[in-house]
Design an enzyme around this catalytic site. Structure first.
Site, PDB file in Angstrom:
ATOM      1  N   TYR A 154      30.751   3.797  10.704  1.00  0.00           N
ATOM      2  CA  TYR A 154      31.039   2.493  11.333  1.00  0.00           C
ATOM      3  C   TYR A 154      31.934   2.703  12.546  1.00  0.00           C
ATOM      4  O   TYR A 154      31.725   2.109  13.614  1.00  0.00           O
ATOM      5  CB  TYR A 154      31.710   1.558  10.312  1.00  0.00           C
ATOM      6  CG  TYR A 154      32.411   0.400  10.971  1.00  0.00           C
ATOM      7  CD1 TYR A 154      31.688  -0.642  11.551  1.00  0.00           C
ATOM      8  CD2 TYR A 154      33.813   0.368  11.067  1.00  0.00           C
ATOM      9  CE1 TYR A 154      32.335  -1.686  12.194  1.00  0.00           C
ATOM     10  CE2 TYR A 154      34.458  -0.669  11.716  1.00  0.00           C
ATOM     11  CZ  TYR A 154      33.725  -1.689  12.275  1.00  0.00           C
ATOM     12  OH  TYR A 154      34.363  -2.709  12.930  1.00  0.00           O
ATOM     13  N   SER A 180      41.788  -7.415  17.197  1.00  0.00           N
ATOM     14  CA  SER A 180      40.449  -7.984  16.995  1.00  0.00           C
ATOM     15  C   SER A 180      40.510  -9.216  16.089  1.00  0.00           C
ATOM     16  O   SER A 180      41.349  -9.290  15.178  1.00  0.00           O
ATOM     17  CB  SER A 180      39.554  -6.920  16.344  1.00  0.00           C
ATOM     18  OG  SER A 180      38.387  -7.518  15.828  1.00  0.00           O
ATOM     19  N   GLN A 194      42.057 -10.777  20.672  1.00  0.00           N
ATOM     20  CA  GLN A 194      40.631 -10.783  21.042  1.00  0.00           C
ATOM     21  C   GLN A 194      39.928 -11.834  20.206  1.00  0.00           C
ATOM     22  O   GLN A 194      39.975 -11.808  18.977  1.00  0.00           O
ATOM     23  CB  GLN A 194      40.021  -9.393  20.802  1.00  0.00           C
ATOM     24  CG  GLN A 194      38.541  -9.308  21.155  1.00  0.00           C
ATOM     25  CD  GLN A 194      37.649  -9.577  19.957  1.00  0.00           C
ATOM     26  OE1 GLN A 194      37.979  -9.167  18.847  1.00  0.00           O
ATOM     27  NE2 GLN A 194      36.546 -10.289  20.164  1.00  0.00           N
ATOM     28  N   TYR A 224      36.653 -13.804  18.868  1.00  0.00           N
ATOM     29  CA  TYR A 224      35.251 -14.128  18.596  1.00  0.00           C
ATOM     30  C   TYR A 224      35.281 -15.557  18.078  1.00  0.00           C
ATOM     31  O   TYR A 224      36.199 -15.920  17.330  1.00  0.00           O
ATOM     32  CB  TYR A 224      34.681 -13.242  17.485  1.00  0.00           C
ATOM     33  CG  TYR A 224      34.334 -11.831  17.857  1.00  0.00           C
ATOM     34  CD1 TYR A 224      33.609 -11.546  19.008  1.00  0.00           C
ATOM     35  CD2 TYR A 224      34.687 -10.767  17.018  1.00  0.00           C
ATOM     36  CE1 TYR A 224      33.266 -10.236  19.328  1.00  0.00           C
ATOM     37  CE2 TYR A 224      34.342  -9.468  17.327  1.00  0.00           C
ATOM     38  CZ  TYR A 224      33.635  -9.206  18.482  1.00  0.00           C
ATOM     39  OH  TYR A 224      33.293  -7.922  18.787  1.00  0.00           O
ATOM     40  N   THR A 267      35.460 -11.639  24.281  1.00  0.00           N
ATOM     41  CA  THR A 267      34.397 -10.629  24.350  1.00  0.00           C
ATOM     42  C   THR A 267      33.059 -11.334  24.528  1.00  0.00           C
ATOM     43  O   THR A 267      32.696 -12.192  23.720  1.00  0.00           O
ATOM     44  CB  THR A 267      34.403  -9.786  23.053  1.00  0.00           C
ATOM     45  OG1 THR A 267      35.702  -9.194  22.924  1.00  0.00           O
ATOM     46  CG2 THR A 267      33.352  -8.700  23.077  1.00  0.00           C
ATOM     47  N   ARG A 311      23.441  -1.165  14.497  1.00  0.00           N
ATOM     48  CA  ARG A 311      24.038   0.167  14.332  1.00  0.00           C
ATOM     49  C   ARG A 311      23.355   0.777  13.115  1.00  0.00           C
ATOM     50  O   ARG A 311      23.656   0.433  11.977  1.00  0.00           O
ATOM     51  CB  ARG A 311      25.541   0.046  14.172  1.00  0.00           C
ATOM     52  CG  ARG A 311      26.125  -0.618  15.431  1.00  0.00           C
ATOM     53  CD  ARG A 311      27.480  -1.194  15.267  1.00  0.00           C
ATOM     54  NE  ARG A 311      27.706  -2.201  16.311  1.00  0.00           N
ATOM     55  CZ  ARG A 311      28.648  -3.121  16.242  1.00  0.00           C
ATOM     56  NH1 ARG A 311      29.452  -3.177  15.209  1.00  0.00           N
ATOM     57  NH2 ARG A 311      28.780  -4.002  17.211  1.00  0.00           N
ATOM     58  N   LYS A 344      35.979  -9.583  28.410  1.00  0.00           N
ATOM     59  CA  LYS A 344      35.630  -8.197  28.045  1.00  0.00           C
ATOM     60  C   LYS A 344      34.127  -8.089  27.828  1.00  0.00           C
ATOM     61  O   LYS A 344      33.558  -8.874  27.065  1.00  0.00           O
ATOM     62  CB  LYS A 344      36.378  -7.812  26.759  1.00  0.00           C
ATOM     63  CG  LYS A 344      36.037  -6.440  26.201  1.00  0.00           C
ATOM     64  CD  LYS A 344      36.984  -6.097  25.059  1.00  0.00           C
ATOM     65  CE  LYS A 344      36.675  -4.763  24.427  1.00  0.00           C
ATOM     66  NZ  LYS A 344      35.533  -4.818  23.489  1.00  0.00           N
ATOM     67  N   HIS A 358      31.132  -2.313  24.976  1.00  0.00           N
ATOM     68  CA  HIS A 358      31.505  -2.385  23.564  1.00  0.00           C
ATOM     69  C   HIS A 358      31.430  -0.994  22.907  1.00  0.00           C
ATOM     70  O   HIS A 358      31.057  -0.859  21.742  1.00  0.00           O
ATOM     71  CB  HIS A 358      30.587  -3.366  22.842  1.00  0.00           C
ATOM     72  CG  HIS A 358      31.263  -4.176  21.776  1.00  0.00           C
ATOM     73  ND1 HIS A 358      31.522  -5.511  21.905  1.00  0.00           N
ATOM     74  CD2 HIS A 358      31.726  -3.840  20.541  1.00  0.00           C
ATOM     75  CE1 HIS A 358      32.096  -5.963  20.799  1.00  0.00           C
ATOM     76  NE2 HIS A 358      32.236  -4.958  19.956  1.00  0.00           N
ATOM     77  N   ARG A 368      28.026  -0.058  21.276  1.00  0.00           N
ATOM     78  CA  ARG A 368      27.727  -0.618  19.951  1.00  0.00           C
ATOM     79  C   ARG A 368      26.878  -1.878  20.023  1.00  0.00           C
ATOM     80  O   ARG A 368      26.519  -2.440  19.001  1.00  0.00           O
ATOM     81  CB  ARG A 368      29.043  -0.945  19.225  1.00  0.00           C
ATOM     82  CG  ARG A 368      29.914   0.257  19.021  1.00  0.00           C
ATOM     83  CD  ARG A 368      31.337  -0.118  18.649  1.00  0.00           C
ATOM     84  NE  ARG A 368      31.466  -0.625  17.310  1.00  0.00           N
ATOM     85  CZ  ARG A 368      31.536   0.117  16.218  1.00  0.00           C
ATOM     86  NH1 ARG A 368      31.461   1.434  16.309  1.00  0.00           N
ATOM     87  NH2 ARG A 368      31.684  -0.424  15.033  1.00  0.00           N
TER      88      ARG A 368
END
Ligand SMILES: Cc1cc2nc3c(=O)[nH]c(=O)nc-3n(C[C@H](O)[C@H](O)[C@H](O)COP(=O)(O)O)c2cc1C
Length: 393
Positions: free
Chosen positions: A33, A115, A136, A138, A164, A173, A262, A286, A289
């Protein structure tokens, strides 16, 4: 020898040396990960490789006194020209997680970006650091949850919001699918059973994980009227949280402080971020990713620097593993860089001691590079110290 001693060993010379230590300590799902990227991992590899295409033009036989590594980012004086990037699930890598990383960053005189996917409360992370800490965002859990997080971040003393923009959906991934990362994060007991033998092979990690209470939740994503967002399917949650330029407007109105956008890879998005009132942008894919086969961040940097024409501060992240990478990006117009895996390998290997050692390696690298270039300070770096392939302009 315990992990903290291992990373203090003189044999840990560069960032890459943390990787095998992290790999030994973590179960495969957690290591991959951290280490892996999207699809064929083309961009992941290219992020590091592309730095090799930029070469130095040193000035030799220059007398230098003290080298000044400081930079100013969003009005904050940092002792180092790099900050620690947001890395989700840091607490899964080591119980100290986000708190340990923030503390190490502050002690080194630099900034830390937390994050949204943090296992520690944002207040605890801020309190751990003596340096600036950015949040950050989301839009996970919807607008109400985001506004609540923004209010908490402001009250706790976070200095900037990092939005972001490159996660319209989560990148695939492939290693995570093969290793059962989803089952580990959100599956029931029966779904986890096939992956238990692999965890038992890493007793050091397993004991610390269980002592830490097992799987960390998302204490900073609180949905009004419902409480903490459960760690369900993070891919679905990210897709539902896709941010648009229109969102940026209400985020700006609600936050009122500086915003970093970002995930910019083109001049057009750079200019759009300027128009939408960003104070800074990070040229970023990123860490390879998200969308695979986009250019390396350093490759995209000249186009974005040119397009924004000094109207916002330009940061960059992706592939930074050495001080030479940091210096190259700054010569090419970045004000500072963000490091992701470079410190996360250290965190995974040995918690706070590992992050501290990773920062120290990068710091001495940057200083040595400046001296070998014949340049007295980060502020004095410019395009004359590097040769960038002509096709990049
Ligand atoms: C394990 C891991 C988790 C990440 N989580 C986040 C995240 O939650 N939010 C975000 O904006 N970027 C996230 N990133 C991207 C980093 O902030 C940064 O863009 C990237 O790591 C830079 O590439 P590098 O690892 O080569 O330095 C993550 C990166 C990694 C490696």
């Amino acid at each position: 020898m315990n992990a903290a001693h291992t990373v203090a060993s003189p044999r840990v010379v560069c960032i890459e040396d943390f990787r095998p230590i992290a790999r030994r300590r973590l179960p495969r799902a957690v290591f991959d990960y951290l280490d892996g990227g999207a699809e064929g991992e083309v961009t992941l590899r290219e992020n590091c490789r592309a730095f090799q295409d930029v070469t130095f033009r040193p000035r030799h036989a220059v007398a230098l006194g003290k080298c000044d590594l400081s930079v100013r980012v969003l009005g904050f004086d940092l002792a180092l020209p790099f900050l620690l990037a947001p890395v989700g699930y840091s607490r899964l890598m080591h119980p100290g997680g986000e708190v340990a990383a923030a503390r190490a960053a502050g002690a080194a005189g630099t900034g830390y970006i937390l994050s949204t996917i943090s296992g520690h409360k944002l207040e605890d992370v801020k309190a751990a650091s003596s340096g600036p800490v950015f949040y950050q965002l989301y839009l996970m859990g919807g607008r109400g949850a985001s506004e609540a997080a923004i209010d908490r971040a402001r009250a706790a003393g976070f200095s900037a919001l990092v939005v972001t923009i490159d996660t319209a959906v989560a990148g695939i991934r492939e290693r995570d699918y093969r290793n059962g990362m989803k089952e580990l994060i959100s599956g029931g007991v029966f779904e986890k059973i096939p992956y238990i033998p692999e965890m038992l092979k890493h007793p050091g990690w397993l004991v610390s994980y269980l002592r830490d209470g097992g799987l960390p939740g998302l204490p900073n994503v609180i949905i009004p009227g419902k409480g903490q967002m459960p760690l369900v399917d993070i891919n679905a949650a990210l897709a539902a949280a896709a941010v648009t330029w229109a969102d940026l407007r209400w985020i700006r109105e609600h936050w009122k402080g500086p915003i970093v956008v970002k995930g910019v890879l083109t001049g057009d998005d750079g200019r759009r971020a300027v128009d939408e009132g960003a104070a800074a942008i990070s040229v970023s894919n990123h860490g390879g990713r998200q969308l695979d086969c986009v250019p390396a961040s350093v490759r995209a940097l000249p186009e974005v620097v040119k397009a924004v024409n000094g109207q916002v501060e330009v940061l960059m992240d992706g592939g930074v593993r050495r001080g030479t990478d940091v210096v190259k990006a700054i010569c090419m117009g970045a004000r500072a860089v963000l490091c992701g895996r470079a410190y996360a390998y250290g965190l995974a290997a040995a918690g706070e001691a590992g992050v501290t050692r990773a920062i120290e390696i990068l710091r001495t690298d940057v200083e040595r590079t400046l001296r070998l270039l014949g340049c007295p300070s980060i502020a004095a770096l410019n395009g004359s110290y590097v040769k960038v392939p002509a096709a990049w302009d």
